[in-house]
Design a protein around this motif. Sequence first.
Motif, PDB file in Angstrom:
ATOM      1  N   MET A 101       0.838  -1.179   0.000  1.00 50.64           N
ATOM      2  CA  MET A 101       0.000   0.000   0.000  1.00 50.64           C
ATOM      3  C   MET A 101       0.886   1.247   0.000  1.00 50.64           C
ATOM      4  SD  MET A 101      -3.161   0.445   2.663  1.00 50.64           S
ATOM      5  CE  MET A 101      -4.402  -0.730   2.200  1.00 50.64           C
ATOM      6  N   ASP A 102       0.582   2.227  -0.839  1.00 53.09           N
ATOM      7  CA  ASP A 102       1.387   3.445  -0.880  1.00 53.09           C
ATOM      8  C   ASP A 102       0.983   4.398   0.246  1.00 53.09           C
ATOM      9  OD1 ASP A 102      -0.984   4.564  -1.715  1.00 53.09           O
ATOM     10  OD2 ASP A 102      -0.214   5.335  -3.617  1.00 53.09           O
ATOM     11  N   SER A 103       1.783   5.443   0.424  1.00 54.11           N
ATOM     12  CA  SER A 103       1.588   6.389   1.531  1.00 54.11           C
ATOM     13  C   SER A 103       0.204   7.025   1.532  1.00 54.11           C
ATOM     14  CB  SER A 103       2.633   7.498   1.469  1.00 54.11           C
ATOM     15  OG  SER A 103       3.895   6.991   1.776  1.00 54.11           O
ATOM     16  N   ASN A 104      -0.241   7.435   0.348  1.00 54.14           N
ATOM     17  CA  ASN A 104      -1.549   8.089   0.268  1.00 54.14           C
ATOM     18  C   ASN A 104      -2.670   7.140   0.677  1.00 54.14           C
ATOM     19  OD1 ASN A 104      -0.488  10.530  -0.532  1.00 54.14           O
ATOM     20  ND2 ASN A 104      -0.643  10.063  -2.711  1.00 54.14           N
ATOM     21  N   SER A 105      -2.580   5.883   0.236  1.00 49.72           N
ATOM     22  CA  SER A 105      -3.609   4.895   0.589  1.00 49.72           C
ATOM     23  C   SER A 105      -3.614   4.633   2.087  1.00 49.72           C
ATOM     24  CB  SER A 105      -3.366   3.572  -0.150  1.00 49.72           C
ATOM     25  OG  SER A 105      -3.388   3.778  -1.535  1.00 49.72           O
ATOM     26  N   VAL A 106      -2.426   4.530   2.678  1.00 47.85           N
ATOM     27  CA  VAL A 106      -2.319   4.294   4.119  1.00 47.85           C
ATOM     28  C   VAL A 106      -2.936   5.465   4.874  1.00 47.85           C
ATOM     29  CG1 VAL A 106      -0.715   4.055   6.053  1.00 47.85           C
ATOM     30  CG2 VAL A 106      -0.299   2.792   3.943  1.00 47.85           C
ATOM     31  N   LEU A 107      -2.580   6.685   4.484  1.00 51.80           N
ATOM     32  CA  LEU A 107      -3.129   7.857   5.154  1.00 51.80           C
ATOM     33  C   LEU A 107      -4.644   7.921   4.985  1.00 51.80           C
ATOM     34  CD1 LEU A 107      -2.661  10.370   6.833  1.00 51.80           C
ATOM     35  CD2 LEU A 107      -2.243  11.633   4.719  1.00 51.80           C
ATOM     36  N   GLN A 108      -5.142   7.610   3.791  1.00 53.76           N
ATOM     37  CA  GLN A 108      -6.593   7.616   3.568  1.00 53.76           C
ATOM     38  C   GLN A 108      -7.294   6.597   4.467  1.00 53.76           C
ATOM     39  OE1 GLN A 108      -6.948   7.006  -0.650  1.00 53.76           O
ATOM     40  NE2 GLN A 108      -6.515   9.157  -1.138  1.00 53.76           N
ATOM     41  N   GLU A 109      -6.684   5.430   4.621  1.00 53.39           N
ATOM     42  CA  GLU A 109      -7.274   4.406   5.487  1.00 53.39           C
ATOM     43  C   GLU A 109      -7.262   4.857   6.951  1.00 53.39           C
ATOM     44  OE1 GLU A 109      -8.943   1.516   4.758  1.00 53.39           O
ATOM     45  OE2 GLU A 109      -8.824   2.310   2.719  1.00 53.39           O
ATOM     46  N   ILE A 110      -6.187   5.518   7.361  1.00 53.71           N
ATOM     47  CA  ILE A 110      -6.112   6.021   8.742  1.00 53.71           C
ATOM     48  C   ILE A 110      -7.150   7.125   8.935  1.00 53.71           C
ATOM     49  CG2 ILE A 110      -4.644   7.259  10.401  1.00 53.71           C
ATOM     50  CD1 ILE A 110      -2.265   5.615   9.227  1.00 53.71           C
ATOM     51  N   GLN A 111      -7.342   7.951   7.913  1.00 50.76           N
ATOM     52  CA  GLN A 111      -8.376   8.985   7.987  1.00 50.76           C
ATOM     53  C   GLN A 111      -9.764   8.378   8.139  1.00 50.76           C
ATOM     54  OE1 GLN A 111      -7.373  11.104   4.372  1.00 50.76           O
ATOM     55  NE2 GLN A 111      -6.115  12.603   5.478  1.00 50.76           N
TER      56      GLN A 111
ATOM     57  N   TRP B   8      -3.219   9.550  14.492  1.00 49.91           N
ATOM     58  CA  TRP B   8      -4.556   8.968  14.590  1.00 49.91           C
ATOM     59  C   TRP B   8      -5.618  10.058  14.800  1.00 49.91           C
ATOM     60  CZ3 TRP B   8      -6.826   4.666  13.285  1.00 49.91           C
ATOM     61  CH2 TRP B   8      -8.090   4.366  13.790  1.00 49.91           C
ATOM     62  N   GLU B   9      -5.320  10.983  15.699  1.00 49.90           N
ATOM     63  CA  GLU B   9      -6.317  11.992  16.057  1.00 49.90           C
ATOM     64  C   GLU B   9      -6.446  13.104  15.021  1.00 49.90           C
ATOM     65  OE1 GLU B   9      -5.111  13.303  19.955  1.00 49.90           O
ATOM     66  OE2 GLU B   9      -6.030  11.547  20.921  1.00 49.90           O
ATOM     67  N   LYS B  10      -5.377  13.455  14.351  1.00 46.09           N
ATOM     68  CA  LYS B  10      -5.372  14.603  13.436  1.00 46.09           C
ATOM     69  C   LYS B  10      -5.223  14.197  11.972  1.00 46.09           C
ATOM     70  CE  LYS B  10      -5.214  17.527  16.908  1.00 46.09           C
ATOM     71  NZ  LYS B  10      -6.325  18.332  17.312  1.00 46.09           N
ATOM     72  N   SER B  11      -5.436  12.933  11.656  1.00 46.72           N
ATOM     73  CA  SER B  11      -5.194  12.449  10.291  1.00 46.72           C
ATOM     74  C   SER B  11      -5.985  13.213   9.234  1.00 46.72           C
ATOM     75  CB  SER B  11      -5.482  10.953  10.198  1.00 46.72           C
ATOM     76  OG  SER B  11      -6.835  10.683  10.529  1.00 46.72           O
ATOM     77  N   GLU B  12      -7.183  13.692   9.594  1.00 44.60           N
ATOM     78  CA  GLU B  12      -8.014  14.403   8.611  1.00 44.60           C
ATOM     79  C   GLU B  12      -7.372  15.717   8.169  1.00 44.60           C
ATOM     80  OE1 GLU B  12      -9.489  14.135  11.988  1.00 44.60           O
ATOM     81  OE2 GLU B  12      -9.752  12.027  11.505  1.00 44.60           O
ATOM     82  N   THR B  13      -6.569  16.313   9.036  1.00 46.49           N
ATOM     83  CA  THR B  13      -5.973  17.615   8.721  1.00 46.49           C
ATOM     84  C   THR B  13      -4.567  17.508   8.139  1.00 46.49           C
ATOM     85  OG1 THR B  13      -5.097  17.862  10.963  1.00 46.49           O
ATOM     86  CG2 THR B  13      -7.310  18.741  10.541  1.00 46.49           C
ATOM     87  N   ILE B  14      -4.027  16.307   8.092  1.00 37.95           N
ATOM     88  CA  ILE B  14      -2.653  16.119   7.601  1.00 37.95           C
ATOM     89  C   ILE B  14      -2.654  16.049   6.079  1.00 37.95           C
ATOM     90  CG2 ILE B  14      -0.694  14.545   7.543  1.00 37.95           C
ATOM     91  CD1 ILE B  14      -1.421  13.706  10.400  1.00 37.95           C
ATOM     92  N   ASN B  15      -1.779  16.851   5.476  1.00 32.85           N
ATOM     93  CA  ASN B  15      -1.605  16.850   4.029  1.00 32.85           C
ATOM     94  C   ASN B  15      -0.137  16.538   3.759  1.00 32.85           C
ATOM     95  OD1 ASN B  15      -1.895  17.184   1.292  1.00 32.85           O
ATOM     96  ND2 ASN B  15      -1.736  19.405   1.375  1.00 32.85           N
ATOM     97  N   ILE B  16       0.130  15.395   3.183  1.00 35.55           N
ATOM     98  CA  ILE B  16       1.507  14.949   2.983  1.00 35.55           C
ATOM     99  C   ILE B  16       1.893  15.105   1.515  1.00 35.55           C
ATOM    100  CG2 ILE B  16       3.077  12.989   3.113  1.00 35.55           C
ATOM    101  CD1 ILE B  16       1.428  12.022   5.492  1.00 35.55           C
ATOM    102  N   GLU B  17       2.982  15.842   1.296  1.00 33.34           N
ATOM    103  CA  GLU B  17       3.480  16.094  -0.061  1.00 33.34           C
ATOM    104  C   GLU B  17       4.350  14.934  -0.560  1.00 33.34           C
ATOM    105  OE1 GLU B  17       2.977  19.119  -1.833  1.00 33.34           O
ATOM    106  OE2 GLU B  17       1.552  19.685  -0.263  1.00 33.34           O
ATOM    107  N   SER B  18       5.079  14.311   0.346  1.00 36.18           N
ATOM    108  CA  SER B  18       5.988  13.226  -0.060  1.00 36.18           C
ATOM    109  C   SER B  18       5.469  11.903   0.491  1.00 36.18           C
ATOM    110  CB  SER B  18       7.402  13.523   0.426  1.00 36.18           C
ATOM    111  OG  SER B  18       7.410  13.670   1.833  1.00 36.18           O
TER     112      SER B  18
END
Length: 187
Positions: A1-11, A55-65
Motif C-alpha cells: 500500500m502506498d503512503s496516500n492509501s495508508v493515510l486515507q485508510e487512517i483517515q 490517529w487523532e489529526k489524520s483528517e488535517t494532515i496533508n503529505i506532499e511526499s
Amino acid sequence: MDSNSVLQEIQKKNRFVFKKLFNELYQDMVSYAMGYLFDKGSSEDIVQDIFVYLWEKSETINIESSLKGYLFIMVRNRCLNHLKSIKITDNTNVLALHTILDEAYDLEVFSAEDKSIIYNQVLKIIETLPGKMKQIVKLRFIDNYKYAEIADEIGVSVNTVKTQLKRAKVKITHSLGAVIVLLLTNQ
C-alpha cells in the motif's frame, strides 16, 4: 500500500492499517529518536505521541511526499524541540557527529554519561587530525558546511572533501576503539 492509501485508510479510522503502520515503523522511529535524545523512555514517548497525533489529526494532515518521511521528520522536530525545552543546545553540532559513529559502533548499549565521554573523545581526536583533514571535518560537522562549500572555502575539489571525510571517519573510529572497549569493560 502506498503512503496516500495508508493515510486515507487512517483517515477512515481503519485500526488494522494503523496498527500495521505502527508495527512497521515504531522500532525504527524510536532508534532514530535515540540518536538525538540518548534516552529510550523519552524517545518512546515522542514516537507514541506522534502516532497518537497521526490517529487523532489524520483528517488535517496533508503529505506532499511519503508518510514514512513525514513521520521521521516529525520525530526529528519533536526531538529537537524536546532538547530545547530542557535547555540542551548543540552549539558544536555533536549530534551531527553521531552519524560518524553510528555505522561503526552500536551506541545504544552505553549510558548517557558514557556517550558524553565518547563524544568528548571524538572532539579530542578531531583536534589531532592532520591540518586539512581537521579543517574539513570541522567545517562539515561543527560549522555544518556542505561539501561544495568546504571545497570552495579551502580550494580543493568536492571529491577531495569526500575522501578526507572518509579517511577522518576511519581514523576517528579506529582511535575510539580503545575508549569503547574500556567503557564496555566497565559496564
